[in-house]
Design a protein around this motif. Structure first.
Motif, PDB file in Angstrom:
ATOM      1  N   LEU A 200       5.400 -48.159   4.880  1.00  0.00           N
ATOM      2  CA  LEU A 200       6.594 -48.053   4.104  1.00  0.00           C
ATOM      3  C   LEU A 200       7.609 -47.415   5.072  1.00  0.00           C
ATOM      4  O   LEU A 200       8.752 -47.509   4.954  1.00  0.00           O
ATOM      5  CB  LEU A 200       6.050 -47.117   2.949  1.00  0.00           C
ATOM      6  N   ASP A 201       7.226 -46.601   5.828  1.00  0.00           N
ATOM      7  CA  ASP A 201       8.085 -45.574   6.778  1.00  0.00           C
ATOM      8  C   ASP A 201       8.965 -46.862   7.657  1.00  0.00           C
ATOM      9  O   ASP A 201      10.095 -46.717   8.026  1.00  0.00           O
ATOM     10  CB  ASP A 201       7.535 -44.763   7.860  1.00  0.00           C
ATOM     11  N   VAL A 202       7.706 -47.699   8.118  1.00  0.00           N
ATOM     12  CA  VAL A 202       8.566 -48.881   9.023  1.00  0.00           C
ATOM     13  C   VAL A 202       9.513 -49.567   8.169  1.00  0.00           C
ATOM     14  O   VAL A 202      10.600 -50.075   8.760  1.00  0.00           O
ATOM     15  CB  VAL A 202       7.526 -49.584   9.815  1.00  0.00           C
ATOM     16  N   ALA A 203       8.978 -49.808   7.025  1.00  0.00           N
ATOM     17  CA  ALA A 203       9.866 -50.750   6.193  1.00  0.00           C
ATOM     18  C   ALA A 203      11.417 -50.203   6.167  1.00  0.00           C
ATOM     19  O   ALA A 203      12.369 -50.779   5.966  1.00  0.00           O
ATOM     20  CB  ALA A 203       9.376 -51.133   4.926  1.00  0.00           C
ATOM     21  N   ARG A 204      11.235 -48.799   5.822  1.00  0.00           N
ATOM     22  CA  ARG A 204      12.489 -48.235   5.647  1.00  0.00           C
ATOM     23  C   ARG A 204      13.278 -48.206   6.779  1.00  0.00           C
ATOM     24  O   ARG A 204      14.504 -48.362   6.876  1.00  0.00           O
ATOM     25  CB  ARG A 204      12.266 -46.638   4.998  1.00  0.00           C
ATOM     26  N   ALA A 205      12.512 -47.818   7.968  1.00  0.00           N
ATOM     27  CA  ALA A 205      13.459 -47.738   9.116  1.00  0.00           C
ATOM     28  C   ALA A 205      14.052 -49.293   9.509  1.00  0.00           C
ATOM     29  O   ALA A 205      15.000 -49.466  10.083  1.00  0.00           O
ATOM     30  CB  ALA A 205      12.530 -47.485  10.287  1.00  0.00           C
ATOM     31  N   LEU A 206      13.536 -50.138   9.002  1.00  0.00           N
ATOM     32  CA  LEU A 206      13.921 -51.677   9.483  1.00  0.00           C
ATOM     33  C   LEU A 206      15.048 -52.030   8.136  1.00  0.00           C
ATOM     34  O   LEU A 206      15.441 -53.355   8.395  1.00  0.00           O
ATOM     35  CB  LEU A 206      12.694 -52.647   9.304  1.00  0.00           C
ATOM     36  N   GLY A 207      15.138 -51.124   7.332  1.00  0.00           N
ATOM     37  CA  GLY A 207      16.417 -51.683   6.425  1.00  0.00           C
ATOM     38  C   GLY A 207      16.169 -51.689   4.950  1.00  0.00           C
ATOM     39  O   GLY A 207      16.817 -51.777   4.132  1.00  0.00           O
ATOM     40  N   ALA A 208      14.724 -51.086   4.589  1.00  0.00           N
ATOM     41  CA  ALA A 208      14.588 -51.135   2.850  1.00  0.00           C
ATOM     42  C   ALA A 208      15.186 -49.798   2.517  1.00  0.00           C
ATOM     43  O   ALA A 208      15.114 -48.659   3.070  1.00  0.00           O
ATOM     44  CB  ALA A 208      13.097 -50.961   2.957  1.00  0.00           C
ATOM     45  N   GLU A 209      15.982 -50.042   1.459  1.00  0.00           N
ATOM     46  CA  GLU A 209      16.818 -49.078   1.085  1.00  0.00           C
ATOM     47  C   GLU A 209      15.895 -47.907  -0.030  1.00  0.00           C
ATOM     48  O   GLU A 209      16.173 -46.849  -0.246  1.00  0.00           O
ATOM     49  CB  GLU A 209      17.905 -49.699   0.026  1.00  0.00           C
ATOM     50  N   ALA A 210      14.666 -48.581  -0.458  1.00  0.00           N
ATOM     51  CA  ALA A 210      13.781 -47.782  -1.417  1.00  0.00           C
ATOM     52  C   ALA A 210      12.553 -48.159  -0.967  1.00  0.00           C
ATOM     53  O   ALA A 210      12.255 -49.623  -0.746  1.00  0.00           O
ATOM     54  CB  ALA A 210      14.066 -47.874  -2.866  1.00  0.00           C
ATOM     55  N   VAL A 211      11.590 -47.502  -1.309  1.00  0.00           N
ATOM     56  CA  VAL A 211      10.012 -47.814  -0.994  1.00  0.00           C
ATOM     57  C   VAL A 211       9.363 -47.477  -2.064  1.00  0.00           C
ATOM     58  O   VAL A 211       9.623 -46.417  -2.732  1.00  0.00           O
ATOM     59  CB  VAL A 211       9.417 -47.330   0.361  1.00  0.00           C
ATOM     60  N   VAL A 212       8.365 -48.203  -2.537  1.00  0.00           N
ATOM     61  CA  VAL A 212       7.449 -47.940  -3.747  1.00  0.00           C
ATOM     62  C   VAL A 212       6.117 -48.118  -3.152  1.00  0.00           C
ATOM     63  O   VAL A 212       5.599 -48.922  -2.461  1.00  0.00           O
ATOM     64  CB  VAL A 212       7.671 -48.879  -4.661  1.00  0.00           C
ATOM     65  N   ARG A 213       5.497 -46.798  -3.531  1.00  0.00           N
ATOM     66  CA  ARG A 213       3.891 -46.741  -3.266  1.00  0.00           C
ATOM     67  C   ARG A 213       3.169 -47.107  -4.164  1.00  0.00           C
ATOM     68  O   ARG A 213       2.963 -46.630  -5.337  1.00  0.00           O
ATOM     69  CB  ARG A 213       3.573 -45.248  -2.847  1.00  0.00           C
ATOM     70  N   ALA A 214       2.579 -48.630  -4.152  1.00  0.00           N
ATOM     71  CA  ALA A 214       1.587 -49.016  -5.232  1.00  0.00           C
ATOM     72  C   ALA A 214       0.475 -48.259  -5.302  1.00  0.00           C
ATOM     73  O   ALA A 214      -0.091 -47.702  -4.280  1.00  0.00           O
ATOM     74  CB  ALA A 214       1.297 -50.528  -4.434  1.00  0.00           C
ATOM     75  N   GLY A 215       0.031 -48.144  -6.584  1.00  0.00           N
ATOM     76  CA  GLY A 215      -1.148 -47.023  -6.863  1.00  0.00           C
ATOM     77  C   GLY A 215      -0.683 -45.738  -7.116  1.00  0.00           C
ATOM     78  O   GLY A 215      -1.236 -45.410  -8.105  1.00  0.00           O
ATOM     79  N   ALA A 216       0.234 -45.352  -6.571  1.00  0.00           N
ATOM     80  CA  ALA A 216       0.802 -44.038  -6.836  1.00  0.00           C
ATOM     81  C   ALA A 216       1.751 -44.026  -8.052  1.00  0.00           C
ATOM     82  O   ALA A 216       2.122 -43.024  -8.599  1.00  0.00           O
ATOM     83  CB  ALA A 216       1.235 -43.345  -5.830  1.00  0.00           C
ATOM     84  N   GLU A 217       2.450 -45.273  -8.127  1.00  0.00           N
ATOM     85  CA  GLU A 217       3.563 -45.406  -8.861  1.00  0.00           C
ATOM     86  C   GLU A 217       3.523 -46.788  -9.786  1.00  0.00           C
ATOM     87  O   GLU A 217       3.011 -47.550  -9.051  1.00  0.00           O
ATOM     88  CB  GLU A 217       5.124 -44.894  -8.182  1.00  0.00           C
TER      89      GLU A 217
END
Ligand SMILES: NC(=O)c1ccc[n+]([C@@H]2O[C@H](COP(=O)([O-])OP(=O)(O)OC[C@H]3O[C@@H](n4cnc5c(N)ncnc54)[C@H](OP(=O)(O)O)[C@@H]3O)[C@@H](O)[C@H]2O)c1
Ligand SMILES: [Zn+2]
Ligand SMILES: [Zn+2]
Length: 338
Positions: A200-217
């Protein structure tokens, strides 16, 4: 030459000695320098994807150097650095005539699927399928363009991702990283969903504005919250288990497009009332066109899309790459360097 061979569902891949192919008329021989492992390899091994061809050399993300040319191919191509377009369509069916070679009714070849692919020292491909690679992209970095980035380019085009769309990328793996970037380039706002924080950190660095942790949320609730109640205009499903499909369906906006890129053994269950009332669309995407591969190469060459490589392994350590992929330990691709 050495090649990693597939022997059918639930059989281990094996490193074997094979005759080096001789390029036929119109073909050329590529000395493979980098070939990455796609999650699809795991579907072949489990038997979920069974195209009925074995033994076979897998590997459809292939980069190398032209070593020899067959009859009718300009000798000047020897030495060229290339990436392989893995489909060879018939060129005459209605799909090929429209450029949709990925849907060809009478494929002549599909490297790494029904025709020998890139987990080998050499592969013979039609000259047209060997797309020149510009300098400045290292071989290992280029390999994941072949499916990871091209599939993203194709999927985003088919889903008509556009300005201001909210896009959910459900599954922050290699194809997901491509989709995050391509969706952004098309003007969308991206929410990446995954379980492993490093991905998810990589996804954010590549341009995702929000990230969601499946399982935790709760994924759908979080998507609704981030989009101020609207939901996602497009959800790209890269996991497609019963659980993720339920969340994807719940996260979809009116006129939303639920796009299957990935699949599991689970079937989709969605009540038509939801689709009717929300005028939603469920669709799938497969592969890419030659034009999309060229577009993907250009996107990476110009630095607008980055590929993510977790590790580079010699050919004989293919099992290590497969095990890491299956265990979800790879952040991006494992690349084999024959
Ligand atoms: N249609 C096509 O043409 C095409 C082309 C290429 C690939 N594919 C398919 O697309 C899928 C993805 O391929 P890929 O190569 O990108 O695979 P990948 O690199 O393994 O990425 C998938 C990611 O999904 C995440 N994930 C798994 N279970 C999850 C869950 N329950 N909730 C949230 N995230 C979850 C995993 O990360 P976490 O560690 O965060 O769980 C994993 O990294 C595969 O099914 C593949 O066969 C299709
Ligand atoms: Zn693939
Ligand atoms: Zn065709």
């Amino acid at each position: 030459m050495r090649a990693v061979r597939y022997h059918g569902p639930r059989q281990p891949l094996r490193l074997e000695e094979l005759e080096t192919p001789t390029p036929g008329p119109g073909d050329l021989l590529v000395r493979v320098t980098a070939a990455s492992l796609c999650h699809t390899e795991l579907h072949f091994l489990s038997g979920l994807l069974n195209l009925g061809v074995a033994p076979l050399t897998l590997g459809h993300e292939i980069v190398g150097r032209v070593e020899r040319v067959g009859e009718g191919v300009p000798p000047g191509r020897v030495g060229e650095r290339v990436i392989v377009y893995y489909y060879e369509g018939c060129g005459r069916c209605p799909h090929c005539l429209r450029g949709d070679e990925n849907l060809c009714d009478a494929l002549r070849a599909e490297h790494g699927f029904v025709t020998d692919g890139g987990f080998a020292e050499y592969v013979s491909v039609p000259a047209r399928n060997a797309v020149p690679l510009p300098d400045g992209i290292a071989d290992a970095e280029a390999a994941p363009i072949g499916c990871g980035v091209t599939t993203a380019v194709h999927a985003a085009a088919l889903a008509q991702v556009g300005l201001g769309d909210w896009v959910v990328v459900y599954g922050a793996g290699a194809v997901g990283f491509g989709l995050v970037q391509v969706a952004r380039l098309r003007g969308a706002r991206v929410i990446a969903v995954g379980r492993t924080p490093a991905k998810l950190d990589v996804a954010r660095a590549l341009g995702a504005e929000a990230v969601v942790r499946a399982g935790a949320e709760d994924v759908a609730d979080r998507v609704r919250a981030v989009t101020a109640g609207r939901g996602a205009d497009v959800v790209f499903e890269l996991v497609a288990t019963r659980e993720t499909m339920a969340a994807s369906a719940r996260a979809l906006a009116k006129r939303g497009r639920l796009v299957f890129v990935g699949y599991s053994e689970d079937a989709l269950e969605i009540h038509p009332i939801q689709l009717v009332v929300g005028e939603q669309i469920v669709t799938g995407v497969v592969g890419n066109t030659l034009a999309e591969l060229e577009e993907a190469v250009e996107l990476v060459a110009t630095g607008r899309v980055k590929t993510v490589v977790d590790r580079v392994l010699p050919l004989e350590r293919f099992q290590e790459g497969l095990d890491a992929l299956a265990a979800g330990r790879l952040v991006g691709r494992a690349v084999l360097a024959p």
